[in-house]
Design a protein around this motif. Structure first.
Motif, PDB file in Angstrom:
ATOM      1  N   UNK A  30       0.838  -1.203   0.000  1.00 33.68           N
ATOM      2  CA  UNK A  30       0.000   0.000   0.000  1.00 33.68           C
ATOM      3  C   UNK A  30       0.870   1.250   0.000  1.00 33.68           C
ATOM      4  N   UNK A  31       0.559   2.166  -0.896  1.00 34.55           N
ATOM      5  CA  UNK A  31       1.247   3.461  -0.957  1.00 34.55           C
ATOM      6  C   UNK A  31       0.333   4.601  -0.533  1.00 34.55           C
ATOM      7  N   UNK A  32      -0.951   4.298  -0.371  1.00 35.19           N
ATOM      8  CA  UNK A  32      -1.944   5.260   0.103  1.00 35.19           C
ATOM      9  C   UNK A  32      -2.764   4.559   1.178  1.00 35.19           C
ATOM     10  N   UNK A  33      -3.025   5.253   2.275  1.00 30.37           N
ATOM     11  CA  UNK A  33      -3.793   4.705   3.383  1.00 30.37           C
ATOM     12  C   UNK A  33      -5.048   5.544   3.579  1.00 30.37           C
ATOM     13  N   UNK A  34      -6.197   4.898   3.582  1.00 31.75           N
ATOM     14  CA  UNK A  34      -7.465   5.598   3.785  1.00 31.75           C
ATOM     15  C   UNK A  34      -7.910   5.426   5.230  1.00 31.75           C
ATOM     16  N   UNK A  35      -8.265   6.553   5.876  1.00 31.82           N
ATOM     17  CA  UNK A  35      -8.707   6.520   7.270  1.00 31.82           C
ATOM     18  C   UNK A  35     -10.000   7.343   7.405  1.00 31.82           C
ATOM     19  N   UNK A  36     -11.123   6.857   6.873  1.00 30.32           N
ATOM     20  CA  UNK A  36     -12.385   7.558   7.066  1.00 30.32           C
ATOM     21  C   UNK A  36     -12.780   7.527   8.534  1.00 30.32           C
ATOM     22  N   UNK A  37     -13.401   8.605   9.033  1.00 29.43           N
ATOM     23  CA  UNK A  37     -13.607   8.673  10.472  1.00 29.43           C
ATOM     24  C   UNK A  37     -14.818   9.524  10.836  1.00 29.43           C
ATOM     25  N   UNK A  38     -15.238   9.319  12.091  1.00 31.40           N
ATOM     26  CA  UNK A  38     -16.217  10.188  12.751  1.00 31.40           C
ATOM     27  C   UNK A  38     -15.678  10.443  14.152  1.00 31.40           C
ATOM     28  N   UNK A  39     -14.528  11.094  14.239  1.00 29.03           N
ATOM     29  CA  UNK A  39     -13.849  11.320  15.514  1.00 29.03           C
ATOM     30  C   UNK A  39     -14.669  12.265  16.392  1.00 29.03           C
ATOM     31  N   UNK A  40     -14.703  11.961  17.687  1.00 27.33           N
ATOM     32  CA  UNK A  40     -15.302  12.898  18.627  1.00 27.33           C
ATOM     33  C   UNK A  40     -14.446  14.165  18.695  1.00 27.33           C
ATOM     34  N   UNK A  41     -15.045  15.251  19.147  1.00 25.22           N
ATOM     35  CA  UNK A  41     -14.266  16.485  19.261  1.00 25.22           C
ATOM     36  C   UNK A  41     -13.134  16.395  20.286  1.00 25.22           C
ATOM     37  N   UNK A  42     -13.351  15.819  21.480  1.00 27.84           N
ATOM     38  CA  UNK A  42     -12.238  15.753  22.437  1.00 27.84           C
ATOM     39  C   UNK A  42     -11.056  14.923  21.918  1.00 27.84           C
ATOM     40  N   UNK A  73      -7.758  11.052   4.892  1.00 24.26           N
ATOM     41  CA  UNK A  73      -8.655  10.861   6.026  1.00 24.26           C
ATOM     42  C   UNK A  73      -9.883  11.751   5.875  1.00 24.26           C
ATOM     43  N   UNK A  74     -10.957  11.180   5.334  1.00 24.86           N
ATOM     44  CA  UNK A  74     -12.227  11.896   5.180  1.00 24.86           C
ATOM     45  C   UNK A  74     -13.010  11.794   6.484  1.00 24.86           C
ATOM     46  N   UNK A  75     -13.557  12.906   6.951  1.00 26.16           N
ATOM     47  CA  UNK A  75     -14.133  12.939   8.292  1.00 26.16           C
ATOM     48  C   UNK A  75     -15.552  13.497   8.309  1.00 26.16           C
ATOM     49  N   UNK A  76     -16.298  13.038   9.296  1.00 27.19           N
ATOM     50  CA  UNK A  76     -17.552  13.686   9.662  1.00 27.19           C
ATOM     51  C   UNK A  76     -17.236  14.964  10.439  1.00 27.19           C
ATOM     52  N   UNK A  77     -18.172  15.944  10.370  1.00 24.07           N
ATOM     53  CA  UNK A  77     -17.922  17.213  11.039  1.00 24.07           C
ATOM     54  C   UNK A  77     -19.214  17.841  11.541  1.00 24.07           C
ATOM     55  N   UNK A  78     -19.100  18.596  12.626  1.00 23.64           N
ATOM     56  CA  UNK A  78     -20.196  19.459  13.067  1.00 23.64           C
ATOM     57  C   UNK A  78     -21.190  18.791  14.005  1.00 23.64           C
ATOM     58  N   UNK A  79     -22.341  19.452  14.137  1.00 25.13           N
ATOM     59  CA  UNK A  79     -23.416  19.005  15.021  1.00 25.13           C
ATOM     60  C   UNK A  79     -24.383  18.137  14.207  1.00 25.13           C
ATOM     61  N   UNK A  80     -24.582  16.908  14.652  1.00 22.17           N
ATOM     62  CA  UNK A  80     -25.420  15.960  13.930  1.00 22.17           C
ATOM     63  C   UNK A  80     -26.825  15.906  14.526  1.00 22.17           C
ATOM     64  N   UNK A  81     -27.773  15.431  13.717  1.00 14.93           N
ATOM     65  CA  UNK A  81     -29.169  15.357  14.154  1.00 14.93           C
ATOM     66  C   UNK A  81     -29.366  14.513  15.402  1.00 14.93           C
ATOM     67  N   UNK A  82     -28.500  13.520  15.607  1.00 15.32           N
ATOM     68  CA  UNK A  82     -28.667  12.627  16.750  1.00 15.32           C
ATOM     69  C   UNK A  82     -28.075  13.196  18.040  1.00 15.32           C
ATOM     70  N   UNK A  83     -27.486  14.402  17.957  1.00 13.73           N
ATOM     71  CA  UNK A  83     -26.948  15.057  19.136  1.00 13.73           C
ATOM     72  C   UNK A  83     -25.449  14.953  19.309  1.00 13.73           C
ATOM     73  N   UNK A  84     -24.794  14.134  18.529  1.00 15.05           N
ATOM     74  CA  UNK A  84     -23.338  14.034  18.668  1.00 15.05           C
ATOM     75  C   UNK A  84     -22.659  15.167  17.911  1.00 15.05           C
ATOM     76  N   UNK A  85     -21.388  15.403  18.230  1.00 13.48           N
ATOM     77  CA  UNK A  85     -20.582  16.403  17.539  1.00 13.48           C
ATOM     78  C   UNK A  85     -19.279  15.745  17.107  1.00 13.48           C
ATOM     79  N   UNK A  86     -18.891  15.968  15.854  1.00 16.31           N
ATOM     80  CA  UNK A  86     -17.666  15.371  15.337  1.00 16.31           C
ATOM     81  C   UNK A  86     -16.659  16.451  14.952  1.00 16.31           C
ATOM     82  N   UNK A  87     -15.404  16.013  14.855  1.00 15.33           N
ATOM     83  CA  UNK A  87     -14.269  16.941  14.823  1.00 15.33           C
ATOM     84  C   UNK A  87     -14.000  17.576  13.463  1.00 15.33           C
ATOM     85  N   UNK A  88     -14.303  16.885  12.371  1.00 14.00           N
ATOM     86  CA  UNK A  88     -13.959  17.415  11.052  1.00 14.00           C
ATOM     87  C   UNK A  88     -12.473  17.315  10.774  1.00 14.00           C
ATOM     88  N   UNK A  89     -11.930  18.345  10.117  1.00 16.62           N
ATOM     89  CA  UNK A  89     -10.512  18.402   9.759  1.00 16.62           C
ATOM     90  C   UNK A  89     -10.104  17.202   8.914  1.00 16.62           C
TER      91      UNK A  89
END
Length: 274
Positions: A170-182, A205-221
């Motif tokens: 592998x020469x490229x690594x994919x890390x999709x995520x929904x990291x918590x803000x902390x 690394x593609x990420x979820x971000x912001x305030x979600x409908x279910x009440x969680x918050x993700x970090x983005x970036x």
């Protein structure tokens, strides 16, 4: 080679998320990308297990997977669909990522190996293993951007997985995520840069971000990092599409300078001296 990242704030409606995925594929292709990368749980983010269970489908019936495949074929672009919540034959859920080619065909599947069971100092508590079954193997697949090693979110903390992927070419690594803000603020950039440096590989690394409908918050970036650990793209906190250019020659150059892969040796049993 230009790649695109779709940074999302996925909600509780799979149809709405599927529509955003399809539009993201179109935007990526219009921007000249050879491949689009999307976050973990692109099709559904819902911490209410009873409500989510009513929306989770088998792979053959999932609206987000169908939308991504159709859009990829129409736009003539590859897609790494970071992950979806899917129902397995045994009734448990899988956190499964897909690589889809420019004809809409599935080239690879990967089920998240490491499940997020933690209690954070903020009071957040997560028990992914209460619903999801862990994957059973590592996966790498050849794509237009190079041999792509697959992982999902919490996998990021387990360096051995990425060593195995880079050992497999592998020469490229994919890390999709929904990291918590902390955890994102504390560890996201550091861990991703470390994985790139250790493997001498690009990290996307593609990420979820912001305030979600279910009440969680993700970090983005959402990030793209080169094999030397340099950040080529940081999308901050806003949802949307980002683009970056990756050059396969950069991998060759970095691995020639510091040949960590060829220097790796099997680790013998640890001698514990009391």
């Amino acid at each position: 080679m230009k790649i695109a990242i779709l940074q999302m704030t996925s909600g509780i409606d799979p149809a709405a998320n599927a529509d955003r995925l399809a539009r993201g594929v179109e935007e990526a292709a219009a921007g000249g990308a050879a491949m689009l990368f999307t976050p973990e749980m692109s099709g559904l983010v819902d911490r209410d297990r009873a409500r989510a269970a009513a929306s989770v489908r088998a792979e053959s019936d999932d609206v987000s997977l169908a939308a991504a495949r159709q859009a990829a074929a129409a736009a003539g672009i590859w897609v790494h669909l970071g992950s979806l919540a899917l129902k397995r034959d045994d009734g448990r859920f899988a956190n499964r990522g897909f690589v889809i080619d420019d004809k809409g065909e599935i080239r690879a599947r990967y089920d998240k190996l490491h499940l997020f069971d933690v209690d954070l100092p903020t009071g957040e508590s997560w028990r992914e293993s209460a619903v999801y079954a862990p994957g059973e193997g590592a996966v790498a697949v050849d794509t237009p951007v190079g041999r792509l090693g697959l992982s999902v979110c919490y996998d990021l903390r387990f360096a051995g997985l990425y060593a195995a992927l880079s050992n497999a070419g592998a020469t490229v690594l994919a890390v999709p995520a929904a990291f918590t803000r902390p955890t994102g603020a504390a560890h996201w950039h550091t861990l991703l840069r470390a994985r790139a440096i250790e493997a001498g590989a690009f990290v996307i690394a593609a990420a979820q971000t912001g305030e979600h409908e279910d009440g969680r918050a993700t970090y983005g970036h959402s990030l793209v990092i080169d094999p030397w650990g340099e950040v080529l793209l940081d999308m901050g906190e806003a949802p949307g599409i980002g683009f970056a250019d990756i050059d396969p020659a950069r991998v060759v150059d970095v691995r020639a300078r510091i040949p960590v892969i060829s220097h790796r040796r099997p680790i013998p049993p640890v001698e514990v001296v009391a």
